[in-house]
Design a protein around this motif. Structure first.
Motif, mmCIF file in Angstrom:
data_model
loop_
_atom_site.group_PDB
_atom_site.id
_atom_site.type_symbol
_atom_site.label_atom_id
_atom_site.label_comp_id
_atom_site.label_asym_id
_atom_site.label_seq_id
_atom_site.Cartn_x
_atom_site.Cartn_y
_atom_site.Cartn_z
ATOM 1 N N ARG A 18 0.806 -1.220 0.000
ATOM 2 C CA ARG A 18 0.000 0.000 0.000
ATOM 3 C C ARG A 18 0.846 1.279 0.000
ATOM 4 N N TRP A 39 3.757 1.840 -1.172
ATOM 5 C CA TRP A 39 4.377 2.009 -2.490
ATOM 6 C C TRP A 39 3.368 2.538 -3.497
ATOM 7 N N PHE A 40 2.192 1.911 -3.533
ATOM 8 C CA PHE A 40 1.161 2.338 -4.490
ATOM 9 C C PHE A 40 0.708 3.775 -4.217
ATOM 10 N N GLY A 95 1.995 4.948 -7.412
ATOM 11 C CA GLY A 95 0.964 4.423 -8.294
ATOM 12 C C GLY A 95 1.287 2.991 -8.699
ATOM 13 N N ASP A 96 0.559 2.476 -9.687
ATOM 14 C CA ASP A 96 0.782 1.079 -10.068
ATOM 15 C C ASP A 96 1.156 0.896 -11.542
ATOM 16 N N SER A 99 -1.818 -4.375 -9.022
ATOM 17 C CA SER A 99 -2.383 -3.030 -9.140
ATOM 18 C C SER A 99 -2.971 -2.590 -7.813
ATOM 19 N N VAL A 100 -3.360 -1.326 -7.759
ATOM 20 C CA VAL A 100 -3.981 -0.780 -6.551
ATOM 21 C C VAL A 100 -5.233 -1.574 -6.189
#
Length: 363
Positions: free
Chosen positions: A263, A265-266, A270-271, A295-296
């Protein structure tokens, strides 16, 4: 592109032309000592240019390298040297007195002069079915087991995943892992087979998340490969540092991944850039078996470590104890087949027969 940088370590570089010439000379020396197809050669070297020159020289001579990381415990190194049956060891002068070399094993020094040998490519009759390396598994279920991997397995790994990654000469890879851990095969040949640059991460820096993050940013690394536990520490540095990175991909492997731990990092990056990817596999299946972009949206899912889809040239089945497919939603054991399988275990015909079985759904 002989003038392109192949290796970088501690602010020094080696071009593809220089790397090839050095490996050729060393390979020709090995050939005079009887190295050829399927001959196992021990390689004990500290992280640096010598390690890669020695590794490539063994392959160019037709042999298979047996990585003996000098940071490993002495009893483990002694077991691997004895069990592998190597008759020749490539190492460095500074390590000779530290290694438990069995009687009868000849030692050649990577830092000794080989200028008497020509640097042209040696011509060795061999094919993709010959062994490339023998990596010993962790030994968590007893003594470590030497796993036999041919050239073909590594080549097809990159061919079968090409459409997902499009690696190229523009990529900078970090060699973060021990060359005795099979994740290193992906790192080394991911860079060199595509004409990219391989950044050899010094051992002490690999143990310092702050220094490693600084190195990644300064060197412009585009492909980072990490176990989830190592990345967790690196992520803290990356998310609190204002500097930017050049990453295109972060590839996870070696351990189960807790997606929810990503979380921070995202939220910071972002992803999309870089793309985070979970790849599951073991030494016996040539590094990777599966591919799963993250992905998120995965933060809201219940799956703890989604492994995604199999690499195209592999087969996989979820089977019960009688090798029957389990119904959807039921627990079974994952069986992997086809192109990525190792030849088996060195000197362990009993265990090979137990683990490498006929495909009940194939020809």
């Amino acid at each position: 592109r002989p003038d392109a940088i192949a290796l970088r370590c501690n602010a020094q570089t080696l071009t593809y032309g220089e790397l090839n010439a050095q490996a050729n000379r060393r390979a020709r020396q090995l050939i005079t000592h009887g190295v050829g197809p399927d001959v196992l050669v021990g390689l004990a070297a500290e992280r640096g240019f010598d390690m890669l020159v020695g590794l490539l020289a063994i392959l160019k001579a037709g042999g298979a390298y047996v990585p003996l990381d000098p940071t490993y415990p002495q009893d483990r190194l002694a077991y691997m040297m004895q069990d592998s049956g190597i008759r020749l060891l490539l190492t460095q002068a500074a390590l000779v007195d530290q290694l438990p070399v069995p009687e009868g094993v000849q030692t050649l020094l990577l830092d000794a002069d080989v200028s008497a040998f020509t640097d042209s490519d040696p011509h060795v009759v061999m094919d993709a079915a010959n062994l490339a390396y023998v990596i010993y598994t962790s030994g968590s279920t007893g003594n470590p087991k030497g796993t036999l991997l041919p050239h073909h397995n590594v080549l097809r790994l990159f061919e079968a995943t090409e459409s997902w990654f499009s690696f190229g000469a523009q990529d900078v890879w970090s060699l973060f892992h021990s060359y005795a851990f099979d994740f290193s095969v992906w790192e080394i040949f991911g860079a060199l087979l595509h004409g990219g640059e391989l950044l050899i991460v010094p051992y002490d820096i690999s143990r310092s998340p702050q220094q490693f993050h600084e190195l990644l940013c300064d060197a412009g690394v585009t492909v980072l490969n990490q176990t989830p536990s190592a990345f967790k520490q690196l992520m803290h540095e990356a998310c609190t540092d204002s500097r930017s990175n050049a990453l295109r991909y972060v590839v996870f492997g070696g351990e189960a991944l807790d997606v929810k731990s990503l979380r921070p990092w995202f939220e910071r990056f972002g992803d999309a850039a870089p793309q985070l990817i979970n790849m599951y596999g073991i030494t016996e299946t040539t590094v990777h078996v599966t591919y799963r972009p993250l992905s998120v949206a995965d933060l809201e899912q219940d799956a703890s470590s989604p492994i995604g889809e199999p690499i195209a040239d592999l087969s996989w089945y979820l089977l019960d104890g009688d090798l029957n497919p389990v119904p959807k939603g039921c627990i079974g054991e994952l069986y992997v087949g086809r192109a990525g399988l190792a030849r088996g275990y060195l000197n362990r015909g009993d265990l090979t027969a137990l683990r490498f079985i006929p495909d009940p759904f194939g020809e």
